[in-house]
Design an enzyme around this catalytic site. Structure first.
Site, PDB file in Angstrom:
ATOM      1  N   SER A 171       0.865  -1.185   0.000  1.00 52.92           N
ATOM      2  CA  SER A 171       0.000   0.000   0.000  1.00 52.92           C
ATOM      3  C   SER A 171       0.893   1.224   0.000  1.00 52.92           C
ATOM      4  O   SER A 171       2.058   1.152   0.432  1.00 52.92           O
ATOM      5  CB  SER A 171      -0.856   0.004   1.272  1.00 52.92           C
ATOM      6  OG  SER A 171      -1.457   1.278   1.467  1.00 52.92           O
ATOM      7  N   TYR A 184      -2.893  -0.977  10.384  1.00 55.38           N
ATOM      8  CA  TYR A 184      -2.780  -1.215   8.940  1.00 55.38           C
ATOM      9  C   TYR A 184      -1.446  -0.681   8.409  1.00 55.38           C
ATOM     10  O   TYR A 184      -0.720  -1.380   7.686  1.00 55.38           O
ATOM     11  CB  TYR A 184      -3.958  -0.529   8.230  1.00 55.38           C
ATOM     12  CG  TYR A 184      -4.016  -0.777   6.744  1.00 55.38           C
ATOM     13  CD1 TYR A 184      -4.581  -1.944   6.239  1.00 55.38           C
ATOM     14  CD2 TYR A 184      -3.515   0.154   5.843  1.00 55.38           C
ATOM     15  CE1 TYR A 184      -4.645  -2.171   4.863  1.00 55.38           C
ATOM     16  CE2 TYR A 184      -3.577  -0.065   4.475  1.00 55.38           C
ATOM     17  CZ  TYR A 184      -4.145  -1.232   3.998  1.00 55.38           C
ATOM     18  OH  TYR A 184      -4.199  -1.457   2.648  1.00 55.38           O
TER      19      TYR A 184
HETATM   20  C1  BGC Z   1      -6.261   1.395   1.824  1.00 56.33           C
HETATM   21  C2  BGC Z   1      -7.422   2.208   1.320  1.00 56.33           C
HETATM   22  C3  BGC Z   1      -6.967   3.647   1.063  1.00 56.33           C
HETATM   23  C4  BGC Z   1      -5.705   3.704   0.248  1.00 56.33           C
HETATM   24  C5  BGC Z   1      -5.157   5.116   0.098  1.00 56.33           C
HETATM   25  C6  BGC Z   1      -5.110   1.523   0.863  1.00 56.33           C
HETATM   26  O1  BGC Z   1      -4.040   0.731   1.250  1.00 56.33           O
HETATM   27  O2  BGC Z   1      -6.659   0.042   1.975  1.00 56.33           O
HETATM   28  O3  BGC Z   1      -8.467   2.192   2.263  1.00 56.33           O
HETATM   29  O4  BGC Z   1      -8.005   4.329   0.381  1.00 56.33           O
HETATM   30  O5  BGC Z   1      -4.723   2.884   0.824  1.00 56.33           O
HETATM   31  O6  BGC Z   1      -5.136   5.812   1.314  1.00 56.33           O
END
Ligand code: BGC
Length: 286
Positions: A171, A184
């Protein structure tokens, strides 16, 4: 031409020789969490590119079977397999079945992941553990099984010039801190250094390990960020390219990264984010 330190010629990259030939033909892929969202798009893109695909899911059996059908329509083989990536025994059983059905694994897409958001002081140990266990430990467990098979089998030069490819779906939050999503962001930061450390360790075996770091992609995980005009406009303040990403944007990147076209790409994160990591807040000022 690939040359080893001893001056030997290594297997050449496997490229389509005519437009009808598919870039991933003959390769066997496993995509975790591929009944929906980014995983689904990646599974479909790999299937369209000629790979046979195991569609892993934890829940959502019907959706998984739908993905399998779509892949079969491309002329590739596919089946759905239910397993929770945070359970070692289930992961090992999933790989064993894949070896029986498809013979081996060439491409692992470590995609399964989730969010359990909370203000930091309210975050429970359960929320912390669930996110770390699925997003980070789950990727570890799958990568370990794949590396064991890649090392056992080695390069099959008609299939690919590398012995195997792992793509971790990370991410932008492996880099961008994210208030309210500490578990996360920590899991994705962990994925980043896990990926690079595995890559460093297994590169001599001609195994490539990389990440794709998506930005805001239109999937069920972030519906709140794009499903109303207000939310979408707010989101666009963070995206210099001024559109949300579609799951297919990640599918295409994964096909390239898994193919021999990307043979010299190893241990890196490919950001597919419309420029979200370009500090858009600094467009003016600073
Ligand atoms: C998340 C999303 C988010 C995106 C940008 C991703 O890794 O799961 O919820 O919109 O990152 O912030």
């Amino acid at each position: 031409m690939n040359i080893s330190p001893e001056g030997e010629q290594l297997p050449n990259v496997v490229m389509p020789t005519c437009p009808e030939q598919k870039i991933l033909r003959g390769q066997k892929a496993l995509v975790t969490g591929s009944n929906s969202g980014i995983g689904k798009a990646v599974a479909l893109a790999l299937g369209e590119a000629g790979a046979d695909v195991v569609v892993n899911y934890r829940s959502g059996e019907e959706q998984a079977h739908g993905v399998v059908e779509e892949i079969r329509n491309f002329g590739a083989q596919a089946y759905a397999h239910q397993a929770d990536v945070s359970h070692e025994d289930q992961i090992q059983a999933m790989f064993q079945r894949m070896f029986q059905e498809f013979g081996t694994v060439d491409i692992l897409i470590n995609n399964a992941g989730l969010q359990r958001d909370a203000p930091f002081e309210e975050m429970t140990l359960g929320e912390w553990n669930q996110v770390i266990t699925v997003n980070l430990t789950g990727q570890f467990l799958c990568a370990r099984e794949a590396v064991r098979e890649f090392k056992r089998r080695g390069v099959v030069k008609e299939v690919s010039c590398s012995a195997g490819k792992i793509i971790c779906i990370s991410s932008v939050h492996e880099l961008i801190p994210w208030a309210g999503h500490v578990n996360y962001a920590a899991s994705k930061g962990g994925v980043m250094l896990m990926m690079k450390s595995i890559a460093q360790e297994v590169a001599p075996y001609r195994i490539r390990v990389n990440s794709i770091a998506p930005g805001a992609i239109r999937t069920p995980i972030n519906t709140a960020a794009w499903s109303t005009p207000e939310a979408y406009n707010d989101l666009m303040k963070l995206v210099p390219y001024k559109r949300i990403g579609e799951p297919e944007d990640i599918g295409r990147a994964a096909v390239w990264l898994a193919s021999d076209y990307a043979d010299y790409v190893n241990g890196t994160s490919l950001f597919v984010d419309g420029g979200m990591t370009l500090y858009p807040g600094f467009t003016e000022g600073g």
